[in-house]
Design a protein around this motif. Structure first.
Motif, PDB file in Angstrom:
ATOM      1  N   ALA A  12     -18.070   1.137  -5.174  1.00 30.51           N
ATOM      2  CA  ALA A  12     -17.683   0.327  -5.998  1.00 30.51           C
ATOM      3  C   ALA A  12     -16.440  -0.600  -5.428  1.00 30.51           C
ATOM      4  N   PRO A  13     -16.401  -1.988  -5.131  1.00 29.31           N
ATOM      5  CA  PRO A  13     -15.175  -2.732  -4.466  1.00 29.31           C
ATOM      6  C   PRO A  13     -13.574  -2.073  -5.802  1.00 29.31           C
ATOM      7  N   THR A  14     -13.124  -1.168  -5.314  1.00 29.57           N
ATOM      8  CA  THR A  14     -11.755  -0.993  -6.287  1.00 29.57           C
ATOM      9  C   THR A  14     -10.667  -2.215  -5.820  1.00 29.57           C
ATOM     10  N   TYR A  15      -9.797  -2.599  -7.139  1.00 25.11           N
ATOM     11  CA  TYR A  15      -9.231  -3.777  -7.314  1.00 25.11           C
ATOM     12  C   TYR A  15      -8.136  -2.754  -7.442  1.00 25.11           C
ATOM     13  N   PRO A  16      -7.245  -3.576  -6.766  1.00 25.85           N
ATOM     14  CA  PRO A  16      -5.416  -2.321  -7.217  1.00 25.85           C
ATOM     15  C   PRO A  16      -5.250  -2.709  -8.553  1.00 25.85           C
ATOM     16  N   SER A  17      -4.834  -1.670  -9.085  1.00 26.00           N
ATOM     17  CA  SER A  17      -3.942  -1.541 -10.567  1.00 26.00           C
ATOM     18  C   SER A  17      -2.956  -2.368 -10.228  1.00 26.00           C
ATOM     19  N   GLU A  18      -2.196  -2.478 -12.211  1.00 28.56           N
ATOM     20  CA  GLU A  18      -1.187  -3.244 -11.588  1.00 28.56           C
ATOM     21  C   GLU A  18       0.009  -2.819 -11.173  1.00 28.56           C
ATOM     22  N   GLU A  19      -0.106  -1.747 -11.221  1.00 25.25           N
ATOM     23  CA  GLU A  19       1.390  -1.149 -11.026  1.00 25.25           C
ATOM     24  C   GLU A  19       1.567  -1.199  -9.316  1.00 25.25           C
ATOM     25  N   ASN A  20       0.335  -1.263  -8.955  1.00 27.43           N
ATOM     26  CA  ASN A  20      -0.210  -0.887  -7.317  1.00 27.43           C
ATOM     27  C   ASN A  20       0.166  -2.683  -6.799  1.00 27.43           C
ATOM     28  N   GLN A  21      -0.243  -3.967  -7.988  1.00 32.26           N
ATOM     29  CA  GLN A  21       0.117  -5.076  -8.224  1.00 32.26           C
ATOM     30  C   GLN A  21       2.116  -5.484  -7.352  1.00 32.26           C
ATOM     31  N   CYS A  22       2.675  -4.692  -8.716  1.00 30.08           N
ATOM     32  CA  CYS A  22       4.124  -5.219  -8.846  1.00 30.08           C
ATOM     33  C   CYS A  22       4.638  -4.183  -7.864  1.00 30.08           C
ATOM     34  N   SER A  23       3.924  -3.076  -7.197  1.00 34.21           N
ATOM     35  CA  SER A  23       5.325  -2.733  -5.980  1.00 34.21           C
ATOM     36  C   SER A  23       4.941  -3.213  -4.747  1.00 34.21           C
ATOM     37  N   THR A  24       3.465  -4.373  -4.679  1.00 34.00           N
ATOM     38  CA  THR A  24       3.649  -5.047  -3.417  1.00 34.00           C
ATOM     39  C   THR A  24       4.633  -5.857  -3.654  1.00 34.00           C
ATOM     40  N   LEU A  25       4.482  -6.765  -4.744  1.00 34.55           N
ATOM     41  CA  LEU A  25       5.075  -8.013  -5.072  1.00 34.55           C
ATOM     42  C   LEU A  25       6.990  -7.578  -5.106  1.00 34.55           C
ATOM     43  N   ALA A  80      -1.565 -15.918  -4.393  1.00 38.15           N
ATOM     44  CA  ALA A  80      -2.368 -15.630  -3.448  1.00 38.15           C
ATOM     45  C   ALA A  80      -3.053 -14.282  -4.130  1.00 38.15           C
ATOM     46  N   GLY A  81      -2.912 -13.607  -4.634  1.00 36.98           N
ATOM     47  CA  GLY A  81      -4.155 -12.498  -5.431  1.00 36.98           C
ATOM     48  C   GLY A  81      -4.791 -12.621  -6.340  1.00 36.98           C
ATOM     49  N   VAL A  82      -4.801 -14.036  -6.540  1.00 35.62           N
ATOM     50  CA  VAL A  82      -5.141 -14.197  -7.419  1.00 35.62           C
ATOM     51  C   VAL A  82      -6.475 -15.089  -7.044  1.00 35.62           C
ATOM     52  N   VAL A  83      -6.327 -15.929  -5.943  1.00 29.65           N
ATOM     53  CA  VAL A  83      -7.230 -16.556  -5.566  1.00 29.65           C
ATOM     54  C   VAL A  83      -8.074 -15.804  -4.420  1.00 29.65           C
ATOM     55  N   ALA A  84      -7.869 -15.058  -3.578  1.00 28.91           N
ATOM     56  CA  ALA A  84      -8.353 -14.230  -2.255  1.00 28.91           C
ATOM     57  C   ALA A  84      -7.903 -12.091  -2.406  1.00 28.91           C
ATOM     58  N   GLU A  85      -8.641 -11.946  -1.507  1.00 27.99           N
ATOM     59  CA  GLU A  85      -8.157 -10.332  -0.767  1.00 27.99           C
ATOM     60  C   GLU A  85      -8.090 -10.527   0.516  1.00 27.99           C
ATOM     61  N   GLN A  86      -8.118 -11.518   1.213  1.00 28.17           N
ATOM     62  CA  GLN A  86      -7.424 -11.269   2.572  1.00 28.17           C
ATOM     63  C   GLN A  86      -8.168 -12.617   3.278  1.00 28.17           C
ATOM     64  N   GLY A  87      -7.619 -12.874   4.285  1.00 25.62           N
ATOM     65  CA  GLY A  87      -8.208 -14.101   4.878  1.00 25.62           C
ATOM     66  C   GLY A  87      -7.283 -15.182   5.283  1.00 25.62           C
ATOM     67  N   VAL A  88      -7.841 -16.358   5.677  1.00 25.29           N
ATOM     68  CA  VAL A  88      -7.023 -17.849   6.034  1.00 25.29           C
ATOM     69  C   VAL A  88      -6.900 -18.413   4.218  1.00 25.29           C
ATOM     70  N   VAL A  89      -7.491 -17.837   3.376  1.00 24.64           N
ATOM     71  CA  VAL A  89      -7.019 -18.451   2.015  1.00 24.64           C
ATOM     72  C   VAL A  89      -5.935 -18.641   1.868  1.00 24.64           C
ATOM     73  N   ARG A  90      -6.281 -16.581   1.725  1.00 26.51           N
ATOM     74  CA  ARG A  90      -4.304 -16.476   0.958  1.00 26.51           C
ATOM     75  C   ARG A  90      -3.678 -16.760   1.677  1.00 26.51           C
ATOM     76  N   LEU A  91      -3.534 -16.548   3.352  1.00 33.08           N
ATOM     77  CA  LEU A  91      -2.452 -17.441   4.014  1.00 33.08           C
ATOM     78  C   LEU A  91      -1.772 -18.710   3.294  1.00 33.08           C
TER      79      LEU A  91
END
Length: 116
Positions: A12-25, A80-91
């Motif tokens: 199943a697709p995994t979604y980043p945890s909130e902790e990972n999202q914070c560290s990414t930001l 961008a994290g809300v809209v898409a996981e990757q690609g042109v839309v995210r960029l």
């Protein structure tokens, strides 16, 4: 003996945890500060050598720009994290949100934030 067949199913697709999202930001903000601060420092160094700006003002301007680009990068990454996981839309979303933040902060720093 009978043979037992094992079947594998796609994970199943995994979604980043909130902790990972914070560290990414935080990483995005740090990267934004470094890139924006370096660009501002280079520009201010040029102005300083041409004697168009004082050293103290160049340092303040560089710090403000680094802080503004850090905020813009973090906001852009969050949007961008809300809209898409990757690609042109995210960029595109990162670019649009970052531009909006830099525009707003620039107007605020120039004292134009009170105008409509």
């Amino acid at each position: 003996m009978s043979e037992i067949a094992f079947y594998t199913y796609p994970a199943a697709p995994t979604y980043p945890s909130e902790e990972n999202q914070c560290s990414t930001l935080v990483r995005l903000a740090t990267l934004g500060a470094v890139v924006g601060g370096a660009a501002a420092a280079a520009s201010n160094l040029r102005a300083l050598r041409a004697e168009r700006v004082e050293a103290g003002q160049a340092v303040i301007d560089t710090a403000r720009t680094a802080l503004a680009t850090a905020v813009a990068s973090a906001v852009g990454g969050a949007a961008a994290g809300v809209v898409a996981e990757q690609g042109v839309v995210r960029l595109g979303m990162m670019f649009a949100a970052g531009t909006a933040v830099m525009y707003g902060l620039g107007r605020r720093m120039e004292g134009g934030g009170d105008e409509s």
